[in-house]
Design a protein around this motif. Structure first.
Motif, PDB file in Angstrom:
ATOM      1  N   GLY A 131       0.262  14.358   0.079  1.00 48.62           N
ATOM      2  CA  GLY A 131      -1.196  14.758   0.238  1.00 48.62           C
ATOM      3  C   GLY A 131      -1.940  14.953  -1.102  1.00 48.62           C
ATOM      4  O   GLY A 131      -2.715  15.292  -1.201  1.00 48.62           O
ATOM      5  N   TYR A 132      -1.103  14.071  -2.465  1.00 48.41           N
ATOM      6  CA  TYR A 132      -1.759  14.562  -3.674  1.00 48.41           C
ATOM      7  C   TYR A 132      -2.875  13.975  -4.024  1.00 48.41           C
ATOM      8  O   TYR A 132      -3.602  14.041  -4.884  1.00 48.41           O
ATOM      9  CB  TYR A 132      -0.427  14.207  -4.625  1.00 48.41           C
ATOM     10  N   CYS A 133      -3.295  12.817  -3.116  1.00 49.73           N
ATOM     11  CA  CYS A 133      -4.496  12.138  -3.425  1.00 49.73           C
ATOM     12  C   CYS A 133      -5.754  13.028  -3.487  1.00 49.73           C
ATOM     13  O   CYS A 133      -6.337  13.180  -4.170  1.00 49.73           O
ATOM     14  CB  CYS A 133      -4.754  10.963  -2.570  1.00 49.73           C
ATOM     15  N   HIS A 182       2.648  12.179  -9.274  1.00 51.57           N
ATOM     16  CA  HIS A 182       1.495  12.664  -8.298  1.00 51.57           C
ATOM     17  C   HIS A 182       0.607  13.311  -8.993  1.00 51.57           C
ATOM     18  O   HIS A 182      -0.885  13.084  -8.626  1.00 51.57           O
ATOM     19  CB  HIS A 182       2.173  13.763  -7.516  1.00 51.57           C
ATOM     20  N   GLY A 183       0.675  13.707 -10.082  1.00 51.01           N
ATOM     21  CA  GLY A 183      -0.551  14.404 -10.911  1.00 51.01           C
ATOM     22  C   GLY A 183      -1.482  13.325 -11.481  1.00 51.01           C
ATOM     23  O   GLY A 183      -2.739  13.685 -11.512  1.00 51.01           O
ATOM     24  N   LEU A 184      -0.941  12.313 -12.073  1.00 48.08           N
ATOM     25  CA  LEU A 184      -1.512  11.035 -12.709  1.00 48.08           C
ATOM     26  C   LEU A 184      -2.502  10.538 -11.654  1.00 48.08           C
ATOM     27  O   LEU A 184      -3.768  10.350 -11.719  1.00 48.08           O
ATOM     28  CB  LEU A 184      -0.734  10.049 -13.307  1.00 48.08           C
ATOM     29  N   ALA A 185      -1.895  10.452 -10.503  1.00 46.92           N
ATOM     30  CA  ALA A 185      -2.651   9.770  -9.249  1.00 46.92           C
ATOM     31  C   ALA A 185      -3.762  10.707  -9.038  1.00 46.92           C
ATOM     32  O   ALA A 185      -5.057  10.274  -8.724  1.00 46.92           O
ATOM     33  CB  ALA A 185      -1.729   9.641  -7.931  1.00 46.92           C
ATOM     34  N   MET A 234       2.196   4.385 -22.876  1.00 38.91           N
ATOM     35  CA  MET A 234       0.944   4.217 -22.752  1.00 38.91           C
ATOM     36  C   MET A 234       0.037   5.541 -22.926  1.00 38.91           C
ATOM     37  O   MET A 234      -1.283   5.329 -23.679  1.00 38.91           O
ATOM     38  CB  MET A 234       0.400   3.424 -21.509  1.00 38.91           C
ATOM     39  N   ILE A 235       0.233   6.368 -22.256  1.00 34.66           N
ATOM     40  CA  ILE A 235      -0.499   7.646 -22.374  1.00 34.66           C
ATOM     41  C   ILE A 235      -0.479   8.106 -24.088  1.00 34.66           C
ATOM     42  O   ILE A 235      -1.550   8.416 -24.487  1.00 34.66           O
ATOM     43  CB  ILE A 235       0.393   8.688 -21.536  1.00 34.66           C
ATOM     44  N   ARG A 236       0.614   7.977 -24.521  1.00 30.00           N
ATOM     45  CA  ARG A 236       0.725   8.627 -25.797  1.00 30.00           C
ATOM     46  C   ARG A 236      -0.022   7.619 -26.996  1.00 30.00           C
ATOM     47  O   ARG A 236      -0.651   7.711 -27.885  1.00 30.00           O
ATOM     48  CB  ARG A 236       2.128   8.298 -26.492  1.00 30.00           C
ATOM     49  N   ALA A 237      -0.225   5.952 -26.335  1.00 28.32           N
ATOM     50  CA  ALA A 237      -0.809   5.130 -27.270  1.00 28.32           C
ATOM     51  C   ALA A 237      -2.365   4.982 -26.932  1.00 28.32           C
ATOM     52  O   ALA A 237      -2.959   4.461 -27.253  1.00 28.32           O
ATOM     53  CB  ALA A 237      -0.233   3.781 -27.058  1.00 28.32           C
ATOM     54  N   GLY A 238      -2.672   6.039 -25.855  1.00 27.31           N
ATOM     55  CA  GLY A 238      -4.079   6.278 -25.783  1.00 27.31           C
ATOM     56  C   GLY A 238      -4.817   5.307 -24.842  1.00 27.31           C
ATOM     57  O   GLY A 238      -6.050   5.036 -24.837  1.00 27.31           O
ATOM     58  N   LYS A 239      -3.822   4.574 -24.111  1.00 27.34           N
ATOM     59  CA  LYS A 239      -4.410   3.559 -23.045  1.00 27.34           C
ATOM     60  C   LYS A 239      -4.865   4.367 -21.963  1.00 27.34           C
ATOM     61  O   LYS A 239      -4.515   3.887 -20.561  1.00 27.34           O
ATOM     62  CB  LYS A 239      -3.302   2.394 -22.911  1.00 27.34           C
ATOM     63  N   ARG A 240      -6.014   4.877 -22.123  1.00 26.06           N
ATOM     64  CA  ARG A 240      -6.499   5.875 -20.837  1.00 26.06           C
ATOM     65  C   ARG A 240      -6.906   5.077 -19.856  1.00 26.06           C
ATOM     66  O   ARG A 240      -6.443   5.329 -18.662  1.00 26.06           O
ATOM     67  CB  ARG A 240      -7.718   6.550 -21.423  1.00 26.06           C
ATOM     68  N   GLU A 241      -7.628   4.259 -19.819  1.00 25.99           N
ATOM     69  CA  GLU A 241      -8.170   3.430 -18.920  1.00 25.99           C
ATOM     70  C   GLU A 241      -7.015   2.465 -18.133  1.00 25.99           C
ATOM     71  O   GLU A 241      -7.329   2.525 -16.740  1.00 25.99           O
ATOM     72  CB  GLU A 241      -9.489   2.399 -19.122  1.00 25.99           C
ATOM     73  N   GLU A 242      -6.369   1.846 -18.815  1.00 24.83           N
ATOM     74  CA  GLU A 242      -5.252   1.043 -17.975  1.00 24.83           C
ATOM     75  C   GLU A 242      -4.423   2.081 -17.213  1.00 24.83           C
ATOM     76  O   GLU A 242      -4.004   1.744 -16.331  1.00 24.83           O
ATOM     77  CB  GLU A 242      -4.364   0.278 -19.274  1.00 24.83           C
ATOM     78  N   VAL A 243      -3.856   3.226 -17.894  1.00 26.09           N
ATOM     79  CA  VAL A 243      -3.374   4.373 -16.996  1.00 26.09           C
ATOM     80  C   VAL A 243      -4.034   4.737 -15.893  1.00 26.09           C
ATOM     81  O   VAL A 243      -3.256   4.557 -14.738  1.00 26.09           O
ATOM     82  CB  VAL A 243      -2.872   5.337 -18.008  1.00 26.09           C
ATOM     83  N   LEU A 244      -5.132   5.315 -15.828  1.00 25.90           N
ATOM     84  CA  LEU A 244      -5.820   5.978 -15.022  1.00 25.90           C
ATOM     85  C   LEU A 244      -6.326   4.826 -13.562  1.00 25.90           C
ATOM     86  O   LEU A 244      -6.459   5.424 -12.674  1.00 25.90           O
ATOM     87  CB  LEU A 244      -6.876   6.725 -15.335  1.00 25.90           C
ATOM     88  N   ALA A 273      -9.273   5.893  -9.623  1.00 30.64           N
ATOM     89  CA  ALA A 273      -8.274   5.172  -9.040  1.00 30.64           C
ATOM     90  C   ALA A 273      -8.767   3.874  -8.183  1.00 30.64           C
ATOM     91  O   ALA A 273      -9.585   3.887  -7.789  1.00 30.64           O
ATOM     92  CB  ALA A 273      -7.598   6.452  -7.941  1.00 30.64           C
ATOM     93  N   PRO A 274      -7.533   3.079  -7.980  1.00 30.79           N
ATOM     94  CA  PRO A 274      -8.107   1.980  -7.277  1.00 30.79           C
ATOM     95  C   PRO A 274      -8.121   2.372  -5.989  1.00 30.79           C
ATOM     96  O   PRO A 274      -7.194   2.157  -5.034  1.00 30.79           O
ATOM     97  CB  PRO A 274      -6.684   0.909  -7.542  1.00 30.79           C
TER      98      PRO A 274
END
Lengths: 210, 299
Positions: free
Chosen positions: B52-54, A98-101, A59-69, A110-111
């Motif tokens: 702690g990553y958030c 962790h990085g994406l979150a 999805m990242i490669r497909a540019g689905k930015r909002e869905e991913v984040l 983030a939700p």
């Protein structure tokens, strides 16, 4: 939408992969995913991810930015590291999750009702305060993270466990008053502030497109 | 054998009145018997574990561990850093590796550390206590200290995640590590052969935020120990220990199971087998009492 989010949309347009490579911890590994799906099959909470890691990478490669984040998916990571040791391409998948979150949180995407989003933030705030985790306050803040009524219900529900911990001296009411701490809180806080500034400046720089 | 010295990172959960304070007590007894001196890193801080990553970005998190390592270099020069907590060990070792590979991150980390008057050089190895036992002593040497063999006890070695992946113990596989089984045998007890869930995840920190999902995982870990005929479970990780021990009543209530199985640390077993008292072995820290160990310790 946060200002930073607007800046990033402007900056990267349709190249979400590039945005991830620049701004997400270990994000430059994403392109190496070969879509085998071993990570997804190895995840202990796999069935609960809307989009398992392999899917997120595509999805990242497909540019689905909002869905991913905005996804709850990466917040399902238990940090068991099964995916890391099994990935044939040796992607540091746990760290990318962790990085994406963290990046989603930084951009305000983030939700916010996701329980691990809340717990993770509580944990960070708790440790930053005195340099060491105060388990009692962390536990209580967690029970009450969905409001007072819910908190009292959870506390009663968990009372048996708390009592067991108290009896065996693995929990202490004294933590409510003072609690464990590093001695050099001043240096500790200055250090973290500096690290946060450096990191924010790095993201800012990409946001401005320099 | 001469005294062995290490720079010790005990971690938040080991502190007085914290969830694995009993782990530390048994580790100290075990180390006394093995003539190991643990030099605690002065003024150590939390490593942020893996949760702690958030709020914590990459650099602030790396800086946390780098502060501990810088303090270790300053106060315990030349000594390997040893952690007893799986998450502490993992976060600290990850930091040393990532900063070792990335000069820019290393420079930024040191820029932040300078605010606390510290510098990190990345000079020492970061090890888990289990590595010290296996690599610096070995099973044969560990066996020589046994005064009260743990005879007649069958034990499931629950290795869990973070002492096993991504680094693990040298020479062991990720999917079927055998060091806990070998250690159990060394102490005179009987390991559960082919303990199916030995490296399955207990939910880790998500036991707090996703209790139902995690308890479903924990249920399988315990069930599989019972299936192997286990009297108790042993683990090297504070989060594993707590998760597998404290939720048994909840799981029983939900699934109609009758779980009541003690979950101890390897150091608990070793302390008892090495002839130390129930108090020195922190048997009072068991919410589900390990009666067989109490009997041996009180003998």
């Amino acid at each position: 939408m946060s200002d930073m989010n607007v800046a990033m949309v402007e900056r990267y347009r349709n190249n979400f992969l590039k945005e991830v490579e620049h701004n997400v911890e270990e994000g430059d590994w994403v392109k190496m995913c070969m879509q085998c799906g071993v990570c997804s099959g190895s995840c202990p909470l796999g069935p609960y991810w809307d989009h398992p890691p392999q899917e997120l990478f595509m999805m990242i490669r497909a540019g689905k930015r909002e869905e991913v984040l905005t996804s709850t998916s990466m917040w399902m990571c238990t940090s068991c590291y099964n995916c890391i040791v099994r990935c044939p391409r040796e992607l540091p998948i746990t760290h990318i999750m962790h990085g994406l979150a963290h990046y989603a949180k930084r951009l305000g995407l983030a939700p916010k009702e996701q329980p691990t989003f809340k717990f993770s933030q509580h944990f960070w705030n708790n440790l930053v305060k005195k340099g060491r985790v105060n388990e009692l306050k962390l536990g209580l803040s967690l029970y009450f993270m969905n409001g007072l009524v819910e908190g009292i219900k959870t506390s009663l529900n968990m009372a048996g466990i708390g009592l067991g911990m108290l009896k065996t001296k693995r929990m202490s009411p004294m933590e409510m008053i003072g609690g464990h701490s590093v001695k050099d809180t001043k240096g500790f806080h200055a250090m973290l502030k500096k690290a946060e500034e450096i990191e924010a400046a790095r993201v800012e720089k990409y946001g401005k497109g320099s | 054998m001469a005294t062995k010295e290490y720079s010790f990172y005990p971690g938040c959960s080991s502190q007085e009145g914290a969830s694995s304070s009993n782990y530390l007590v048994s580790v100290e007894s075990m180390c006394e018997e093995l003539d190991v001196k643990l030099n605690t890193i002065p003024d150590w801080n939390c490593c942020s574990a893996s949760i702690g990553y958030c709020g914590g970005g990459e650099l602030p998190r790396l800086t946390l561990s780098a502060r501990n390592l810088a303090l270790s270099e300053e106060h315990n020069p030349g000594q390997d850093v040893v952690a007893t907590c799986a998450a502490c060990w993992l976060a600290t070792r990850e930091t040393a590796e990532r900063l070792g590979e990335d000069d820019d991150l290393m420079a930024e980390t040191n820029q932040a550390l300078a605010e606390a008057g510290l510098t990190f050089k990345n000079e020492n190895k970061i090890r888990h206590m289990v590595e010290v036992l296996i690599d610096d002593f070995g099973y044969e040497e560990l066996g020589k200290h046994v005064k009260k063999p743990l005879e007649g006890i069958k034990i499931a070695g629950y290795v869990g995640c973070q002492t096993n992946r991504p680094f693990g113990i040298e020479g062991e596989s990720f999917e079927n590590p055998k060091y806990l089984d070998k250690l159990v045998e060394t102490l005179g007890a009987e390991p559960v052969e082919n303990y199916e869930k030995k490296v399955s995840c207990c939910g880790g920190a998500l036991a707090f935020s996703e209790p139902e999902k995690s308890q479903a995982l924990i249920k399988e870990i315990i069930e599989s120990a019972y299936d192997g005929g286990a009297d108790m479970i042993v683990t090297p990780c504070p989060v594993c220990q707590m998760n597998v021990e404290v939720y048994q009543d909840k799981i029983n209530a939900k699934y109609g199971t009758k779980f009541h199985i003690p979950v101890t640390y390897y150091s608990t077993l070793m302390s008892v087998a090495y002839g130390r008292s129930a108090k020195d072995s922190a048997l009072g820290g068991q919410i589900i009492r390990a009666k067989q160990l109490e009997d041996i310790a009180n003998k």
